[in-house]
Motif scaffolding. Structure first.
Motif, PDB file in Angstrom:
ATOM      1  N   GLU A 287       6.568   7.403 -12.028  1.00 41.33           N
ATOM      2  CA  GLU A 287       5.442   7.978 -11.282  1.00 41.33           C
ATOM      3  C   GLU A 287       5.696   8.037  -9.778  1.00 41.33           C
ATOM      4  O   GLU A 287       4.865   8.559  -9.020  1.00 41.33           O
ATOM      5  CB  GLU A 287       4.171   7.174 -11.550  1.00 41.33           C
ATOM      6  CG  GLU A 287       4.211   5.737 -11.082  1.00 41.33           C
ATOM      7  CD  GLU A 287       4.797   4.757 -12.090  1.00 41.33           C
ATOM      8  OE1 GLU A 287       4.622   3.539 -11.872  1.00 41.33           O
ATOM      9  OE2 GLU A 287       5.427   5.201 -13.073  1.00 41.33           O
ATOM     10  N   THR A 288       6.831   7.548  -9.317  1.00 49.45           N
ATOM     11  CA  THR A 288       7.115   7.490  -7.880  1.00 49.45           C
ATOM     12  C   THR A 288       7.338   8.880  -7.294  1.00 49.45           C
ATOM     13  O   THR A 288       8.100   9.683  -7.832  1.00 49.45           O
ATOM     14  CB  THR A 288       8.363   6.626  -7.622  1.00 49.45           C
ATOM     15  OG1 THR A 288       8.167   5.329  -8.200  1.00 49.45           O
ATOM     16  CG2 THR A 288       8.626   6.486  -6.130  1.00 49.45           C
ATOM     17  N   MET A 289       6.671   9.156  -6.165  1.00 51.06           N
ATOM     18  CA  MET A 289       6.915  10.381  -5.408  1.00 51.06           C
ATOM     19  C   MET A 289       8.177  10.190  -4.582  1.00 51.06           C
ATOM     20  O   MET A 289       8.310   9.202  -3.861  1.00 51.06           O
ATOM     21  CB  MET A 289       5.734  10.706  -4.492  1.00 51.06           C
ATOM     22  CG  MET A 289       5.963  11.940  -3.620  1.00 51.06           C
ATOM     23  SD  MET A 289       4.660  12.180  -2.375  1.00 51.06           S
ATOM     24  CE  MET A 289       3.245  12.456  -3.439  1.00 51.06           C
ATOM     25  N   LEU A 290       9.097  11.133  -4.674  1.00 54.07           N
ATOM     26  CA  LEU A 290      10.361  11.063  -3.953  1.00 54.07           C
ATOM     27  C   LEU A 290      10.309  12.024  -2.771  1.00 54.07           C
ATOM     28  O   LEU A 290      10.184  13.238  -2.943  1.00 54.07           O
ATOM     29  CB  LEU A 290      11.520  11.423  -4.881  1.00 54.07           C
ATOM     30  CG  LEU A 290      11.592  10.647  -6.210  1.00 54.07           C
ATOM     31  CD1 LEU A 290      12.784  11.120  -7.029  1.00 54.07           C
ATOM     32  CD2 LEU A 290      11.675   9.138  -5.967  1.00 54.07           C
ATOM     33  N   LEU A 291      10.404  11.474  -1.571  1.00 53.20           N
ATOM     34  CA  LEU A 291      10.334  12.259  -0.338  1.00 53.20           C
ATOM     35  C   LEU A 291      11.755  12.537   0.129  1.00 53.20           C
ATOM     36  O   LEU A 291      12.467  11.625   0.559  1.00 53.20           O
ATOM     37  CB  LEU A 291       9.535  11.497   0.716  1.00 53.20           C
ATOM     38  CG  LEU A 291       8.087  11.212   0.281  1.00 53.20           C
ATOM     39  CD1 LEU A 291       7.465  10.140   1.155  1.00 53.20           C
ATOM     40  CD2 LEU A 291       7.255  12.474   0.324  1.00 53.20           C
TER      41      LEU A 291
ATOM     42  N   THR B 157       0.808  -1.216   0.000  1.00 52.00           N
ATOM     43  CA  THR B 157       0.000   0.000   0.000  1.00 52.00           C
ATOM     44  C   THR B 157       0.847   1.275   0.000  1.00 52.00           C
ATOM     45  O   THR B 157       0.293   2.375  -0.066  1.00 52.00           O
ATOM     46  CB  THR B 157      -0.949   0.018   1.211  1.00 52.00           C
ATOM     47  OG1 THR B 157      -0.213  -0.259   2.413  1.00 52.00           O
ATOM     48  CG2 THR B 157      -2.054  -1.024   1.049  1.00 52.00           C
ATOM     49  N   ALA B 158       2.180   1.128   0.060  1.00 55.27           N
ATOM     50  CA  ALA B 158       3.078   2.289  -0.073  1.00 55.27           C
ATOM     51  C   ALA B 158       3.660   2.389  -1.476  1.00 55.27           C
ATOM     52  O   ALA B 158       4.565   3.200  -1.717  1.00 55.27           O
ATOM     53  CB  ALA B 158       4.216   2.202   0.951  1.00 55.27           C
ATOM     54  N   GLU B 159       3.150   1.581  -2.392  1.00 60.78           N
ATOM     55  CA  GLU B 159       3.616   1.626  -3.779  1.00 60.78           C
ATOM     56  C   GLU B 159       3.479   3.050  -4.310  1.00 60.78           C
ATOM     57  O   GLU B 159       2.472   3.723  -4.103  1.00 60.78           O
ATOM     58  CB  GLU B 159       2.749   0.693  -4.632  1.00 60.78           C
ATOM     59  CG  GLU B 159       3.172   0.607  -6.067  1.00 60.78           C
ATOM     60  CD  GLU B 159       4.056  -0.593  -6.350  1.00 60.78           C
ATOM     61  OE1 GLU B 159       4.828  -0.511  -7.301  1.00 60.78           O
ATOM     62  OE2 GLU B 159       3.963  -1.598  -5.636  1.00 60.78           O
ATOM     63  N   GLY B 160       4.541   3.520  -4.976  1.00 60.49           N
ATOM     64  CA  GLY B 160       4.476   4.839  -5.584  1.00 60.49           C
ATOM     65  C   GLY B 160       5.142   5.932  -4.790  1.00 60.49           C
ATOM     66  O   GLY B 160       5.085   7.092  -5.175  1.00 60.49           O
TER      67      GLY B 160
ATOM     68  N   THR C  12       9.440  15.601  -4.739  1.00 59.92           N
ATOM     69  CA  THR C  12       9.455  15.691  -6.186  1.00 59.92           C
ATOM     70  C   THR C  12       8.991  14.337  -6.718  1.00 59.92           C
ATOM     71  O   THR C  12       8.487  13.513  -5.971  1.00 59.92           O
ATOM     72  CB  THR C  12      10.863  16.079  -6.707  1.00 59.92           C
ATOM     73  OG1 THR C  12      10.814  16.231  -8.128  1.00 59.92           O
ATOM     74  CG2 THR C  12      11.920  15.060  -6.331  1.00 59.92           C
ATOM     75  N   SER C  13       9.117  14.109  -8.000  1.00 56.62           N
ATOM     76  CA  SER C  13       8.787  12.800  -8.564  1.00 56.62           C
ATOM     77  C   SER C  13       9.930  12.375  -9.470  1.00 56.62           C
ATOM     78  O   SER C  13      10.700  13.206  -9.975  1.00 56.62           O
ATOM     79  CB  SER C  13       7.479  12.842  -9.362  1.00 56.62           C
ATOM     80  OG  SER C  13       7.661  13.563 -10.570  1.00 56.62           O
ATOM     81  N   MET C  14      10.030  11.088  -9.689  1.00 60.24           N
ATOM     82  CA  MET C  14      11.081  10.615 -10.574  1.00 60.24           C
ATOM     83  C   MET C  14      10.875  11.137 -11.993  1.00 60.24           C
ATOM     84  O   MET C  14      11.844  11.472 -12.678  1.00 60.24           O
ATOM     85  CB  MET C  14      11.125   9.080 -10.561  1.00 60.24           C
ATOM     86  CG  MET C  14      12.260   8.506 -11.399  1.00 60.24           C
ATOM     87  SD  MET C  14      13.909   9.171 -10.985  1.00 60.24           S
ATOM     88  CE  MET C  14      14.211   8.354  -9.429  1.00 60.24           C
ATOM     89  N   ALA C  15       9.629  11.245 -12.428  1.00 57.20           N
ATOM     90  CA  ALA C  15       9.366  11.765 -13.772  1.00 57.20           C
ATOM     91  C   ALA C  15       9.901  13.185 -13.925  1.00 57.20           C
ATOM     92  O   ALA C  15      10.538  13.528 -14.936  1.00 57.20           O
ATOM     93  CB  ALA C  15       7.868  11.722 -14.075  1.00 57.20           C
ATOM     94  N   VAL C  16       9.649  14.028 -12.929  1.00 54.64           N
ATOM     95  CA  VAL C  16      10.135  15.407 -12.973  1.00 54.64           C
ATOM     96  C   VAL C  16      11.656  15.428 -12.984  1.00 54.64           C
ATOM     97  O   VAL C  16      12.281  16.183 -13.740  1.00 54.64           O
ATOM     98  CB  VAL C  16       9.585  16.209 -11.776  1.00 54.64           C
ATOM     99  CG1 VAL C  16      10.318  17.539 -11.629  1.00 54.64           C
ATOM    100  CG2 VAL C  16       8.086  16.441 -11.940  1.00 54.64           C
ATOM    101  N   GLU C  17      12.269  14.597 -12.142  1.00 50.53           N
ATOM    102  CA  GLU C  17      13.728  14.594 -12.073  1.00 50.53           C
ATOM    103  C   GLU C  17      14.362  14.049 -13.342  1.00 50.53           C
ATOM    104  O   GLU C  17      15.410  14.536 -13.791  1.00 50.53           O
ATOM    105  CB  GLU C  17      14.201  13.810 -10.849  1.00 50.53           C
ATOM    106  CG  GLU C  17      13.749  14.418  -9.535  1.00 50.53           C
ATOM    107  CD  GLU C  17      14.052  15.904  -9.433  1.00 50.53           C
ATOM    108  OE1 GLU C  17      15.222  16.299  -9.604  1.00 50.53           O
ATOM    109  OE2 GLU C  17      13.101  16.691  -9.217  1.00 50.53           O
ATOM    110  N   LEU C  18      13.749  13.057 -13.951  1.00 47.77           N
ATOM    111  CA  LEU C  18      14.261  12.545 -15.223  1.00 47.77           C
ATOM    112  C   LEU C  18      14.247  13.626 -16.291  1.00 47.77           C
ATOM    113  O   LEU C  18      15.115  13.683 -17.166  1.00 47.77           O
ATOM    114  CB  LEU C  18      13.430  11.341 -15.675  1.00 47.77           C
ATOM    115  CG  LEU C  18      13.638  10.060 -14.877  1.00 47.77           C
ATOM    116  CD1 LEU C  18      12.581   9.021 -15.261  1.00 47.77           C
ATOM    117  CD2 LEU C  18      15.035   9.494 -15.079  1.00 47.77           C
ATOM    118  N   ALA C  19      13.262  14.515 -16.207  1.00 48.00           N
ATOM    119  CA  ALA C  19      13.139  15.583 -17.211  1.00 48.00           C
ATOM    120  C   ALA C  19      14.027  16.780 -16.911  1.00 48.00           C
ATOM    121  O   ALA C  19      14.492  17.456 -17.838  1.00 48.00           O
ATOM    122  CB  ALA C  19      11.685  16.025 -17.299  1.00 48.00           C
TER     123      ALA C  19
END
Length: 212
Positions: free
Chosen positions: A188-192, A145-148, A199-206
């Motif tokens: 799609e993973t939220m990075l805490l 349930t902590a996926e993502g 942030t999110s991995m998608a944002v950081e990849l970009a």
């Protein structure tokens, strides 16, 4: 699933360095990540749940200075990568940059390594070793349930990464860790992060030049 049954993420900002201490609550159980200070106060704010584990993403004082007080208040074990054990045991002493935190952290009750899993309620967190900021830096990657979501400590910040100029830091290692995160953590993973906003991995990849 009712609202009461849903997992919950709580955040406490502690220490003069504004460290993010997180509490992940699932099915009445709670994992606390990076209590850098104010451990007794954090415990009071979690009196409605059963804290089952305290974990740190690395051993710097601003992430472990509150561990001793929190563990005394809750009676739960402390988990940390073995490579950062000595660093954590000096959290309450003056550091190389002239700072000290609440108390030295106790010796870890559980030493974490690649692939280990911390379970809390219906959630799991798998250890990914990400050295560079410190030798024993880790990411806790959510499952169940902590996926993502993932607790990334000071390995990654929005558009940047953690400093590597302190004792045990290694620029080449942290760049390798970031490349691994980019390859293995879903976009799609939220990075805490350990400080500042998530942030999110998608944002950081970009946008993060250190992941390209």
């Amino acid at each position: 699933m009712t609202e009461k049954d849903r997992d919950e993420l709580r955040q406490f900002v502690v220490t003069p360095l504004q460290t993010n201490c997180y509490a992940y609550v699932s099915a009445g159980e709670c994992l606390v990540v990076d209590p850098g200070g104010s451990g007794a106060a954090v415990a009071e704010h979690l009196s409605d749940v059963r804290v089952t584990c305290v974990a740190a993403t690395h051993g710097h004082g601003d992430h472990v200075g509150g561990v001793a007080a929190l563990c005394r208040a809750t009676g739960v074990p402390f988990a940390l990568h073995a490579a950062d054990g000595e660093l954590a045991r000096h959290a309450g002493e003056m550091s190389e940059v002239g700072r000290s935190y609440d108390e030295n952290a106790p010796a870890a009750d559980r030493t974490l390594a690649e692939g280990d899993v911390i379970s809390v309620g219906t959630a799991t967190f798998t250890v990914m070793e990400t050295p560079g900021h410190t030798p024993g830096g880790i990411v806790l990657l959510g499952g169940g349930t902590a996926e993502g979501l993932a607790f990334v400590g000071d390995t990654l910040f929005p558009g940047s990464h953690g400093r590597t100029d302190l004792r045990g830091g290694d620029e080449r290692q942290i760049l390798a860790s970031l490349r691994r995160m980019a390859a293995e953590i879903p976009p799609e993973t939220m990075l805490l992060c350990g400080h500042g906003p998530e942030t999110s991995m998608a944002v950081e990849l970009a946008r993060n030049p250190f992941l390209r």
